[in-house]
Design a protein around this motif. Structure first.
Motif, PDB file in Angstrom:
ATOM      1  N   VAL A  91       5.147  97.971  55.765  1.00  0.00           N
ATOM      2  CA  VAL A  91       4.976  96.601  55.261  1.00  0.00           C
ATOM      3  C   VAL A  91       6.260  96.150  54.569  1.00  0.00           C
ATOM      4  CG1 VAL A  91       3.796  95.260  53.457  1.00  0.00           C
ATOM      5  CG2 VAL A  91       2.468  96.608  55.084  1.00  0.00           C
ATOM      6  N   THR A  92       6.817  97.020  53.760  1.00  0.00           N
ATOM      7  CA  THR A  92       8.058  96.691  53.052  1.00  0.00           C
ATOM      8  C   THR A  92       9.196  96.461  54.036  1.00  0.00           C
ATOM      9  OG1 THR A  92       7.337  98.025  51.172  1.00  0.00           O
ATOM     10  CG2 THR A  92       9.670  97.496  51.289  1.00  0.00           C
ATOM     11  N   ALA A  93       9.323  97.339  55.036  1.00  0.00           N
ATOM     12  CA  ALA A  93      10.395  97.200  56.027  1.00  0.00           C
ATOM     13  C   ALA A  93      10.253  95.904  56.812  1.00  0.00           C
ATOM     14  CB  ALA A  93      10.395  98.400  56.970  1.00  0.00           C
ATOM     15  N   LEU A  94       9.032  95.559  57.200  1.00  0.00           N
ATOM     16  CA  LEU A  94       8.825  94.323  57.962  1.00  0.00           C
ATOM     17  C   LEU A  94       9.123  93.099  57.106  1.00  0.00           C
ATOM     18  CD1 LEU A  94       8.051  92.924  60.561  1.00  0.00           C
ATOM     19  CD2 LEU A  94       5.653  93.039  59.832  1.00  0.00           C
ATOM     20  N   ALA A  95       8.663  93.099  55.873  1.00  0.00           N
ATOM     21  CA  ALA A  95       8.920  91.958  54.989  1.00  0.00           C
ATOM     22  C   ALA A  95      10.422  91.782  54.756  1.00  0.00           C
ATOM     23  CB  ALA A  95       8.192  92.140  53.662  1.00  0.00           C
TER      24      ALA A  95
ATOM     25  N   ILE B 255      30.306  80.296  64.093  1.00  0.00           N
ATOM     26  CA  ILE B 255      28.952  80.142  64.627  1.00  0.00           C
ATOM     27  C   ILE B 255      28.602  81.325  65.521  1.00  0.00           C
ATOM     28  CG2 ILE B 255      27.492  78.732  66.144  1.00  0.00           C
ATOM     29  CD1 ILE B 255      28.950  76.270  64.952  1.00  0.00           C
ATOM     30  N   GLU B 256      29.543  81.791  66.330  1.00  0.00           N
ATOM     31  CA  GLU B 256      29.288  82.958  67.184  1.00  0.00           C
ATOM     32  C   GLU B 256      29.068  84.214  66.347  1.00  0.00           C
ATOM     33  OE1 GLU B 256      28.629  83.298  70.452  1.00  0.00           O
ATOM     34  OE2 GLU B 256      28.567  81.118  70.356  1.00  0.00           O
ATOM     35  N   THR B 257      29.815  84.369  65.272  1.00  0.00           N
ATOM     36  CA  THR B 257      29.621  85.511  64.374  1.00  0.00           C
ATOM     37  C   THR B 257      28.226  85.472  63.766  1.00  0.00           C
ATOM     38  OG1 THR B 257      31.981  85.610  63.846  1.00  0.00           O
ATOM     39  CG2 THR B 257      30.470  86.644  62.275  1.00  0.00           C
ATOM     40  N   LEU B 258      27.812  84.301  63.302  1.00  0.00           N
ATOM     41  CA  LEU B 258      26.482  84.154  62.715  1.00  0.00           C
ATOM     42  C   LEU B 258      25.386  84.322  63.764  1.00  0.00           C
ATOM     43  CD1 LEU B 258      27.230  81.241  60.232  1.00  0.00           C
ATOM     44  CD2 LEU B 258      26.748  83.633  59.662  1.00  0.00           C
ATOM     45  N   ARG B 259      25.640  83.897  64.979  1.00  0.00           N
ATOM     46  CA  ARG B 259      24.675  84.095  66.065  1.00  0.00           C
ATOM     47  C   ARG B 259      24.497  85.600  66.313  1.00  0.00           C
ATOM     48  NH1 ARG B 259      26.406  80.793  70.114  1.00  0.00           N
ATOM     49  NH2 ARG B 259      24.869  79.235  69.535  1.00  0.00           N
ATOM     50  N   GLY B 260      25.599  86.325  66.336  1.00  0.00           N
ATOM     51  CA  GLY B 260      25.532  87.777  66.514  1.00  0.00           C
ATOM     52  C   GLY B 260      24.746  88.445  65.386  1.00  0.00           C
ATOM     53  N   GLU B 261      24.971  87.969  64.158  1.00  0.00           N
ATOM     54  CA  GLU B 261      24.223  88.516  63.021  1.00  0.00           C
ATOM     55  C   GLU B 261      22.735  88.218  63.153  1.00  0.00           C
ATOM     56  OE1 GLU B 261      23.766  87.794  58.250  1.00  0.00           O
ATOM     57  OE2 GLU B 261      25.793  87.632  59.083  1.00  0.00           O
ATOM     58  N   SER B 262      22.396  87.009  63.588  1.00  0.00           N
ATOM     59  CA  SER B 262      20.980  86.666  63.717  1.00  0.00           C
ATOM     60  C   SER B 262      20.325  87.482  64.834  1.00  0.00           C
ATOM     61  CB  SER B 262      20.781  85.167  63.938  1.00  0.00           C
ATOM     62  OG  SER B 262      21.232  84.765  65.218  1.00  0.00           O
ATOM     63  N   HIS B 263      21.090  87.817  65.867  1.00  0.00           N
ATOM     64  CA  HIS B 263      20.544  88.678  66.922  1.00  0.00           C
ATOM     65  C   HIS B 263      20.273  90.083  66.375  1.00  0.00           C
ATOM     66  CE1 HIS B 263      20.930  86.143  70.566  1.00  0.00           C
ATOM     67  NE2 HIS B 263      21.841  85.538  69.841  1.00  0.00           N
ATOM     68  N   MET B 264      21.153  90.572  65.534  1.00  0.00           N
ATOM     69  CA  MET B 264      20.968  91.896  64.933  1.00  0.00           C
ATOM     70  C   MET B 264      19.750  91.904  63.999  1.00  0.00           C
ATOM     71  SD  MET B 264      23.231  93.874  66.205  1.00  0.00           S
ATOM     72  CE  MET B 264      23.265  95.246  65.113  1.00  0.00           C
ATOM     73  N   THR B 265      19.603  90.859  63.196  1.00  0.00           N
ATOM     74  CA  THR B 265      18.467  90.838  62.265  1.00  0.00           C
ATOM     75  C   THR B 265      17.153  90.651  63.015  1.00  0.00           C
ATOM     76  OG1 THR B 265      18.797  88.461  61.811  1.00  0.00           O
ATOM     77  CG2 THR B 265      19.817  90.039  60.279  1.00  0.00           C
ATOM     78  N   ARG B 266      17.182  89.920  64.116  1.00  0.00           N
ATOM     79  CA  ARG B 266      15.952  89.785  64.911  1.00  0.00           C
ATOM     80  C   ARG B 266      15.572  91.135  65.515  1.00  0.00           C
ATOM     81  NH1 ARG B 266      13.413  85.313  68.681  1.00  0.00           N
ATOM     82  NH2 ARG B 266      11.888  86.618  69.710  1.00  0.00           N
ATOM     83  N   SER B 267      16.551  91.845  65.992  1.00  0.00           N
ATOM     84  CA  SER B 267      16.307  93.168  66.552  1.00  0.00           C
ATOM     85  C   SER B 267      15.733  94.110  65.489  1.00  0.00           C
ATOM     86  CB  SER B 267      17.613  93.735  67.114  1.00  0.00           C
ATOM     87  OG  SER B 267      17.416  95.023  67.614  1.00  0.00           O
ATOM     88  N   ALA B 268      16.178  93.954  64.250  1.00  0.00           N
ATOM     89  CA  ALA B 268      15.700  94.812  63.158  1.00  0.00           C
ATOM     90  C   ALA B 268      14.232  94.555  62.822  1.00  0.00           C
ATOM     91  CB  ALA B 268      16.566  94.607  61.916  1.00  0.00           C
ATOM     92  N   VAL B 269      13.685  93.438  63.259  1.00  0.00           N
ATOM     93  CA  VAL B 269      12.275  93.115  63.011  1.00  0.00           C
ATOM     94  C   VAL B 269      11.359  93.923  63.928  1.00  0.00           C
ATOM     95  CG1 VAL B 269      10.554  91.259  63.230  1.00  0.00           C
ATOM     96  CG2 VAL B 269      12.745  90.802  62.112  1.00  0.00           C
ATOM     97  N   THR B 270      11.832  94.268  65.105  1.00  0.00           N
ATOM     98  CA  THR B 270      10.984  94.886  66.130  1.00  0.00           C
ATOM     99  C   THR B 270      10.376  96.214  65.685  1.00  0.00           C
ATOM    100  OG1 THR B 270      12.303  93.815  67.826  1.00  0.00           O
ATOM    101  CG2 THR B 270      10.923  95.653  68.527  1.00  0.00           C
ATOM    102  N   ARG B 271      11.182  97.122  65.173  1.00  0.00           N
ATOM    103  CA  ARG B 271      10.683  98.461  64.820  1.00  0.00           C
ATOM    104  C   ARG B 271       9.555  98.414  63.788  1.00  0.00           C
ATOM    105  NH1 ARG B 271      12.623 103.945  65.007  1.00  0.00           N
ATOM    106  NH2 ARG B 271      11.680 105.114  63.300  1.00  0.00           N
ATOM    107  N   PRO B 272       9.748  97.745  62.638  1.00  0.00           N
ATOM    108  CA  PRO B 272       8.632  97.730  61.678  1.00  0.00           C
ATOM    109  C   PRO B 272       7.416  96.957  62.175  1.00  0.00           C
ATOM    110  CG  PRO B 272      10.483  96.451  60.827  1.00  0.00           C
ATOM    111  CD  PRO B 272      10.950  97.129  62.083  1.00  0.00           C
ATOM    112  N   LEU B 273       7.625  95.964  63.035  1.00  0.00           N
ATOM    113  CA  LEU B 273       6.491  95.227  63.575  1.00  0.00           C
ATOM    114  C   LEU B 273       5.651  96.131  64.482  1.00  0.00           C
ATOM    115  CD1 LEU B 273       4.983  92.547  63.762  1.00  0.00           C
ATOM    116  CD2 LEU B 273       6.497  91.915  65.657  1.00  0.00           C
TER     117      LEU B 273
END
Length: 184
Positions: A50-54, A80-98
């Motif tokens: 729960v903590t990891a997902l939050a 913008i491309e750097t921030l897009r890459g970061e947002s892709h990484m953070t989205r990927s980080a959501v998958t495991r705890p979900l």
């Protein structure tokens, strides 16, 4: 002599019965301890997921906000491309705890709150406007802010729902009131 044999036999039978009863009590105590330890381990794993997902959802929400804000401010393509890459990484980080949450927690309220939090967090991306000359930047910023606030509320709701689910049962305490149930 017969009395001595009967006494000895009764002593042996009583000793054996005592050993059997004592062994059974020890076996049950050990089983109880294993159940308690297993329950504590499962609870700890659930709390961690729960903590990891939050945290992952919060990081992704922030990354999307930063990306959107850069688009609205007309930042350079590299930024913008750097921030897009970061947002892709953070989205990927959501998958495991979900995925872990779905495996470890079967409670429909917790799962629904998690799904809502993730859906509203991902929806921030839809609020990112295309940076064009005719973009009403104030209206776009307002939509972006509203999407972020909705995701933050869903995040808090998820945390509160999970906290109720994970709170240890207190036999003498009154149950937590639900939003549909008035407090007394």
């Amino acid at each position: 002599m017969l009395t001595t044999l009967v006494t000895a036999a009764l002593t042996i039978v009583a000793t054996l019965l005592g050993a059997i009863v004592s062994g059974r009590f020890q076996e049950r105590a050990a089983e109880r301890q294993v159940r308690v330890t297993h329950g504590e381990t499962i609870r700890r794993d659930r709390l961690e997921v729960v903590t990891a997902l939050a945290c992952a959802a919060s990081d992704h929400r922030r990354a999307l906000w930063m990306r959107s804000d850069a688009v609205l401010k007309g930042a350079g393509t590299d930024r913008i491309e750097t921030l897009r890459g970061e947002s892709h990484m953070t989205r990927s980080a959501v998958t495991r705890p979900l995925v872990a949450l779905r495996v470890l927690i079967e409670d429909p309220a917790v799962r629904a709150a998690a799904d809502r939090m993730i859906t509203l967090t991902y929806a921030i991306r839809q609020a990112i406007p295309a940076a064009t000359a005719d973009t009403d930047r104030e209206a776009a910023k307002q939509r972006l802010t509203e999407a972020r606030e909705a995701a933050k509320v869903a995040h808090d709701t998820f945390v509160d729902t999970a906290a109720r689910y994970l709170s240890p049962a207190m036999p003498t305490a009154a149950p937590h009131p639900t939003p549909e149930e008035p407090t007394r």
